[in-house]
Enzyme design. Structure first.
Site, PDB file in Angstrom:
ATOM      1  CG  ASN A  97      -1.866  -1.075   1.316  1.00 39.32           C
ATOM      2  OD1 ASN A  97      -2.699  -1.239   0.428  1.00 39.32           O
ATOM      3  ND2 ASN A  97      -1.772  -1.880   2.364  1.00 39.32           N
ATOM      4  CB  ALA A 146      11.119  -1.039   8.963  1.00 40.02           C
ATOM      5  CG  HIS A 160      12.717  17.453  -7.511  1.00 46.02           C
ATOM      6  ND1 HIS A 160      12.081  18.156  -8.510  1.00 46.02           N
ATOM      7  CD2 HIS A 160      11.853  16.502  -7.124  1.00 46.02           C
ATOM      8  CE1 HIS A 160      10.881  17.659  -8.696  1.00 46.02           C
ATOM      9  NE2 HIS A 160      10.719  16.643  -7.872  1.00 46.02           N
ATOM     10  CB  THR A 213      22.094   6.449  -0.976  1.00 45.13           C
ATOM     11  OG1 THR A 213      22.961   6.272   0.137  1.00 45.13           O
ATOM     12  CG2 THR A 213      20.813   7.153  -0.542  1.00 45.13           C
ATOM     13  CE  LYS A 214      27.961   5.239   0.113  1.00 47.73           C
ATOM     14  NZ  LYS A 214      28.969   5.383   1.098  1.00 47.73           N
TER      15      LYS A 214
END
Length: 161
Positions: free
Chosen positions: A41, A117, A70, A122-123
């Protein structure tokens, strides 16, 4: 659903947002979800070049997966008006489980991994790893020599006990 391919037996749960839009002017833009995967969900999966989710991948609720960010470098321009930057193709290996509130941004995750969790990935993560944290790091890896999951240091090296 242009640029989106969903395999057989895939479930996509309530209020999940799937998008594949070439905002970064890439020639090819794709979002692929492999057979048997289950997307939880309120997931937000947004490709501007390529996100490939393998077979039998499980995501919990509120997971964010993106291959872009961004830009924010120009402090005189609101971020909403700055360019979107392509940062890396996302590949999530077969059989991986992604926990609640995880963010995956521009990386490759191996097969049969567990992403704990609230982790921010990012690697790149190799096959058969358990990762946690923000930023995430490996805490366990499967050892084929002993046929068991073993604790690791933050570099992913086995801890000798």
């Amino acid at each position: 659903m242009k640029n989106i391919s969903i395999g057989k037996g895939v479930s996509v749960a309530y209020k999940t947002w799937l998008a594949a839009v070439p905002h970064t002017n890439e020639e090819k833009c794709e979002l692929v979800i492999g057979n048997g995967s289950s997307i939880g969900n309120f997931n937000h999966i947004y490709a501007t070049k390529s996100i490939i989710i393998g077979e039998n991948v499980l995501t919990a609720d509120k997971v964010y997966i993106s291959d872009n960010l961004h830009e924010y470098e120009d402090i005189n321009v609101p971020i909403i008006h700055q360019h979107i930057r392509q940062i890396g193709t996302v590949v999530i290996g077969d059989g991986t489980w992604i926990g609640e509130n995880v963010c995956i941004i521009g990386v490759k995750i191996g097969k049969n991994c567990v992403i704990g969790a609230n982790s921010v990935v990012t690697k790149d993560i190799p096959d058969y790893c358990v990762v946690v944290g923000s930023p995430s790091y490996v805490i366990k890896r499967f050892c084929f020599d002993t046929n068991e999951w073993r604790k690791t240091n933050k570099m992913g090296d086995f801890i000798i006990s």
